[in-house]
Write an enzyme that holds these catalytic residues in place. Sequence first.
Site, PDB file in Angstrom:
ATOM      1  N   ASP A 131       6.776   0.945   1.802  1.00 24.45           N
ATOM      2  CA  ASP A 131       6.598   1.400   0.425  1.00 24.45           C
ATOM      3  C   ASP A 131       7.731   2.369   0.050  1.00 24.45           C
ATOM      4  O   ASP A 131       8.302   2.302  -1.037  1.00 24.45           O
ATOM      5  CB  ASP A 131       5.229   2.098   0.316  1.00 24.45           C
ATOM      6  CG  ASP A 131       4.674   2.087  -1.099  1.00 24.45           C
ATOM      7  OD1 ASP A 131       5.167   1.322  -1.952  1.00 24.45           O
ATOM      8  OD2 ASP A 131       3.730   2.852  -1.357  1.00 24.45           O
ATOM      9  N   HIS A 153       0.126  -3.335   1.514  1.00 22.96           N
ATOM     10  CA  HIS A 153       0.958  -3.076   0.332  1.00 22.96           C
ATOM     11  C   HIS A 153       2.419  -2.824   0.716  1.00 22.96           C
ATOM     12  O   HIS A 153       3.330  -3.497   0.236  1.00 22.96           O
ATOM     13  CB  HIS A 153       0.378  -1.870  -0.427  1.00 22.96           C
ATOM     14  CG  HIS A 153       1.245  -1.361  -1.530  1.00 22.96           C
ATOM     15  ND1 HIS A 153       1.288  -1.951  -2.770  1.00 22.96           N
ATOM     16  CD2 HIS A 153       2.133  -0.326  -1.581  1.00 22.96           C
ATOM     17  CE1 HIS A 153       2.141  -1.299  -3.535  1.00 22.96           C
ATOM     18  NE2 HIS A 153       2.673  -0.312  -2.847  1.00 22.96           N
TER      19      HIS A 153
HETATM   20 ZN   LIG Z   1       3.964   1.176  -3.664  1.00 19.97          ZN
END
Ligand SMILES: [Zn+2]
Length: 369
Positions: A172, A272
């Site tokens: 991320d 994610h």
């Molecule tokens: Zn993110």
Amino acid sequence: MGIKILISPSRYVQGPGALKFLGEQIKHLGEKAFVIGGKTAISQTQEIIKKSLEDQNISFKFETFRGECCDSEINRLKEIAVSEKCDVVISVGGGKVIDTGKAISALLKLPIVIVPTIAATDAPCSALSVIYTEDGVFDRYFILAKNPDLVLLDTEIIAKAPARFLVSGMGDALATWFEANSCYQSASKNIPGGYSTVTALKLARLCYELLIEYGEQAKIAVEKGVVTPAVEKIIEANTLLSGIGFESSGLAAAHSVHDGFTILEETHKVYHGEKVAFGTLVHLVLEDHPWAEIKEVLDFCVKVGLPVTLSQIGVENPTPEKIMEVAKKTCEPGMMIHNMPFPVTPEMVYNAIFAADALGTKYLNEISK
Ligand SMILES: [Zn+2]
């Protein structure tokens, strides 16, 4: 020229054993804490939190979070907080409970304290909650009036969590600099609706540099469950630098490609940050970065264990139709990909996805020789 806006949490506390200081750090915020967290997070932290709050004469009510950041759960918890007359909310755990706590505190206009037990995303510092349906389907973004009053990370707890969480957080955080820089180049607006400061841009760059310099050794340390200075730097990069970077500079192609892939059921088991890492490769291809820069990112991903191919994000049979659906979703109106410094079409994204997959595959073949 419009106005620039930078937003951040009011206070950020990080270190080994930091949880012991929770009471001391929040005594100015309230007298009765509403503490929410999943079963695992609560069992890991409850005794330390209780003692820390008792030492400061702060009373508390613990409530177990049921797992989804959805309207029914937000309302259920909100009602308990009201009936218990709590005046400060503490969220303990991962992304969903963090977002739920932020939503409750915004609705009740109470201070919010975030205690992440993993460093898997850059959610803790932001003034944003992602609301899902009860079945876990994305529903909407809830933009909050303010960032958390305190984000407190006990690095001993985070280092003991499975290494995949920290690695996913690095995925991320990997996107942050490239997306921030694209937004800066295109003079796109950031999440609070202003232009990026150079401060936020440079923090995003620092985030990337720390990942490249310390990512691999941090991963190796947390596989043993230990905290080192490298682990401290990566937790800070994943949480604080990536948090300020994405929120105050903006998002672009990497996250939109992530969102595009969520239409494929087979990618749901991938975290994610893992999908964002592959989205970052697509971003670099789309933006025509030189090979040396792409290679640095590939090298980093492979060393820490982030995906660099379609099959590694769960797409085993990437038919042209399937990838075109992803590309179309990625380019829907309102998606952050339109913050890129040039107009982007589904055809361009389609091509960049297959090119990124080919580069990742070639790189993996070369290093396995
Ligand atoms: Zn993110």
